[in-house]
Design an enzyme around this catalytic site. Structure first.
Site, mmCIF file in Angstrom:
data_model
loop_
_atom_site.group_PDB
_atom_site.id
_atom_site.type_symbol
_atom_site.label_atom_id
_atom_site.label_comp_id
_atom_site.label_asym_id
_atom_site.label_seq_id
_atom_site.Cartn_x
_atom_site.Cartn_y
_atom_site.Cartn_z
ATOM 1 N N THR A 199 -20.275 0.130 -17.236
ATOM 2 C CA THR A 199 -21.660 -0.109 -17.657
ATOM 3 C C THR A 199 -22.222 1.075 -18.431
ATOM 4 O O THR A 199 -22.666 0.932 -19.571
ATOM 5 C CB THR A 199 -22.563 -0.406 -16.450
ATOM 6 N N LYS A 213 -18.459 19.747 -14.778
ATOM 7 C CA LYS A 213 -19.054 20.989 -14.246
ATOM 8 C C LYS A 213 -19.954 21.701 -15.261
ATOM 9 O O LYS A 213 -21.041 21.223 -15.539
ATOM 10 C CB LYS A 213 -17.943 21.907 -13.723
ATOM 11 N N ASP A 215 -6.615 19.501 -17.207
ATOM 12 C CA ASP A 215 -7.852 19.311 -16.454
ATOM 13 C C ASP A 215 -8.658 20.612 -16.522
ATOM 14 O O ASP A 215 -8.377 21.566 -15.803
ATOM 15 C CB ASP A 215 -7.493 18.950 -15.003
ATOM 16 N N PHE A 271 -5.945 20.371 -7.634
ATOM 17 C CA PHE A 271 -7.131 19.567 -7.297
ATOM 18 C C PHE A 271 -7.599 18.858 -8.555
ATOM 19 O O PHE A 271 -7.900 19.492 -9.568
ATOM 20 C CB PHE A 271 -8.270 20.439 -6.744
#
Lengths: 508, 508
Positions: free
Chosen positions: A392, A367, A336, A230
């Site tokens: 931005t 997280k 990750d 994931f």
């Protein structure tokens, strides 16, 4: 299950809080509560003196107040994935409150994203500071108009805990875009190498083809991810996510390759040779895909522990092999650490458990950091021209200030080492339960990985539902796993409550 | 260029501020500054009494302090796109400060994302509230554990300004993921229709093919966008972005279609027939792509004014035609109001200028809202099962609270109507300059669109650079456009300063 001695390094807040925190505590109801006596089963000092001694379950959950509020919320917000309506003002430390007066020990912690407790006084002081107010109300376009103190906020915060060998950061908003910006850096790096270096200009064909989404400007390259991985839910990250169809159905995806992830057999000590073979085969699959896939991978992305996919572990040897393979084939390694990072495995970054010879090329986070981005070290991973990696806001100074305060709490209370110890204690407790209730706690995993512990349950969804009725909030992952994701302020006396609750669940 | 009369509806903060704001002002250095006398050219009351009467330019920009700080920042952060290092603590209202004591009138406003002024006292009070502190330090996983007051925060904030006909919102983090989650909703909606409704289960083939990124589970459908459009920089949004190669080079993209955007000729009154033909041709191109593209579009995404791509306008008739076409072919219309939304065009949402018979299907927002997401009305756009549109944070209550405070400021000071008026005043002023300096202010556009004004400059980059030396911070877009993006608290006396500055630039 008694905690046998006070953890000597755990200093309760009451003693060591700086004056600014003490003054805030003085006007916060949760903080002026009389210090709770250590639970009978433990002599350790609580981090949160105002925490209750035990969960409070007053109603079925959701209770009547929650039901009414959920009904109102559903008019404007999809509540079908709602787990529990919370009252955060009344939550404290490891305990989450709801509108009906229930107070649950929370070992899910906002899908593993609360590190130092609800209403942590030090974070509260940071939230009410003038520096925070300025970050919130004068939100900068960081790439164009960074604030004069941005370098210092990075250096004393995000970068202070940068993984070894990685001294740069690109800040983002959440896990998905942290991964996607890392992927973009990987694609730009690969194409730069293919062009012959940072000083080689783009060709006319690259310029024009990029505008119509065609090669060579939009190259036919890929990111290699693993089955049951994931990495997020936006279009690029979702193309690397392989955990459940419900995440992916109906969304167009890139035809990127997926490699076999080594799904180990437990208990590990009974399957040493078989697991080693499984990991070798997985590495062979990675190499096959790197060398033969029609869309050549320019990076491999991997979780240290596949979390959403079911808490699937692999050995440090596997990850060292993966690092060697990616080096051999000049493919970047992106780790990750969105769910594994920031202390829960007993190291600040889970990949520290691997003892790599060379660091990963990029490490993504979100997280528990409460802000997001990717770390890198090689200066060539800065794209060769400005405005290539840009947007931005490019992150959020407000949440970067919260991360800095989290880091300070982790250091002050030595929470990473603490979590390693309390994790060992919790793991032993579940091991005992598994012996007592065979078939109820299967494939226990996460030994030596702090509180990042999971097991399979034959009736997982029922297990999670019953947990609330005995006072704990627990999450699941994969098809049958119960995943424990306590905060870093989870202590032995909380572990005792959790273990008792889990025994009640399986006995009922 | 004198402002002829005091704008009767503009109530300065000093008179009408609620007590909570006054008390905060009393302890803020910027707010206790004596009220500035109206400038000689204007009798209007300033919104920010502590604002300077004029810009202050003490050094070349960057000055020595900034240069030293930029050098330090560059060790840890890519500064090649840095425009100006800012000191936000010293910025106020329409003025941005830097570490060298320079104070520029800011009509770029963090790439069009500051609505009610730097260090706005009402926002400052919100930032220092206990509700904000809780939102920051107890950040929820909104889809699973929303707070008991989340419905109220939405109803009194984000949803209070929902576009007509759209009463639901999915919250996100920034413009890119706001657009991508809207795209996901569009894909799920289309496939649900193709399957025969919300109650039809996914087929085994859909479930298995989705996991390997193949059709039918990962469908061969597309989002149609326009040439010179900008919709973000993540993989899905970037596939719809068509403004500049530097945004897209080296990043894999979906083979999605792009339609011609009507690039109008100016002045509009001299090209009425030609522009009508250009718009008809663009609509015909949209219809051709909808009906013939091998990856059928399930939605068209469009900006009311293409901003990053050069401030390209089209007529309300064009957009009504686009709405009719999308209705005819059962394709969703997504209006990307990330840059145009929240008042700057003289309507709260720019698409209100179009007088549509039926609302857009989705409207995305970010920037001046300081939070992001998409609005929708049709309940069928809620996916048919939970966890299909989901992520850990699903937005950010802290920034949602800031948006609520912004909305209150906009209402209190009637800033949308104000911006319509001051925009007309500014537009007239630039029209006069264009007559006086032909060739320097070309293709002036944005009449009747508040302060959302742009023109082409023959030496654009030089123009923007010189602007700083005469005390204003201005941004560009497209290849040659100067884009004006003042805040909503930009007043006539600021317009006078800007017009004088622009005259100085072209005269020098």
């Amino acid at each position: 299950m008694a905690s046998l001695r006070a953890a000597t390094r755990l200093r309760p807040l009451a003693v060591n809080a700086p004056r600014s925190i003490q003054s805030i505590r003085a006007r916060r109801p949760y903080a002026v509560a009389a210090a709770v006596k250590p639970t009978s089963s433990s002599s350790e000092q609580p981090f949160f003196p105002g925490e209750p001694k035990a969960p409070v379950v007053k109603t079925a959950i959701p209770g009547p107040q929650s039901q009414a509020a959920i009904k109102e919320l559903d008019n404007v917000f999809d509540t079908r994935s709602l787990n529990m309506l919370a009252n955060y003002q009344k939550s404290i430390g490891n305990y989450i409150a709801d509108p009906d007066g229930n107070l649950l020990l929370d070992v899910y912690a906002q899908i593993a994203s609360i590190p130092v407790g609800y209403n942590n006084p030090a974070l509260h002081a940071t939230a009410l500071s003038e520096q925070m107010a300025s970050a919130l109300i004068n939100r900068p376009a960081l790439g164009n108009f960074p604030s004069h103190d941005w370098a210092s906020i990075l250096e004393t915060g995000v970068l202070k805990v940068a993984p070894k060998g990685l001294n740069q950061v690109f800040t983002a908003m959440a896990g998905s875009d942290a991964n996607e910006t890392a992927y973009k850096a990987a694609f730009m790096y690969r194409r730069q190498q293919e062009r012959g270096g940072a000083n080689v200009e783009f060709s006319a064909e690259e310029l024009s083809s990029s505008m119509v989404n065609q090669a060579p400007g939009a190259p036919e390259l890929s990111i290699l991810s693993f089955k049951t991985a994931f990495h997020g839910r936006l279009f690029g990250s979702l193309s690397t996510t392989r955990s459940k169809p419900i995440h992916k159905l109906d969304i167009p995806a890139f035809n990127w390759p997926q490699a076999t992830f080594p799904l180990l057999k437990y208990p590990l000590e009974d399957h040493v040779e078989e697991n080693a073979r499984i990991e070798q085969e997985a590495l062979a699959d990675v190499e096959r895909l790197i060398t033969t896939h029609p869309l050549p991978p320019c990076a491999v992305v991997v979780e240290p522990i596949q979390s959403e996919g079911g808490d699937n572990h692999a050995s440090p040897a596997f990850f060292r092999g993966l690092r060697a393979l990616t080096k051999k084939h000049n493919v970047l390694l992106i780790v990750d650490e969105v769910q594994t990072g920031v202390g829960a495995t007993g190291k600040f970054w889970a990949h520290e458990h691997w003892d790599l010879e060379t660091p990963p090329d990029m490490v993504t986070f979100s997280k528990k950091a409460q802000t997001a981005g990717y770390y890198f070290g090689n200066p060539e991973l800065r794209p060769n021209k400005p405005y290539r990696q840009f947007n931005t806001w490019m992150g959020d100074p407000a949440h970067a200030l919260i991360f800095r305060a989290i880091i300070q709490e982790i250091e002050r209370l030595d929470l990473v080492n603490h979590t390693a110890k309390v994790g060992d204690y919790l793991y032993s407790g579940i091991e005992s339960l598994a012996q007592k209730y065979p078939g109820e706690f299967m494939n226990l995993r996460g030994k030596g990985r702090g509180t990042f512990i999971a097991f399979d349950s034959p009736r997982r969804d029922e297990f999670l539902k019953k947990a609330k009725s005995v006072g704990v909030n627990i999450g699941g992952c994969g098809n049958s796993a119960v995943r424990l994701r306590p905060m870093l302020v989870f202590q032995k006396h909380h572990a005792d409550i959790l273990l008792d609750a889990m025994e009640k669940i399986v006995k009922s």
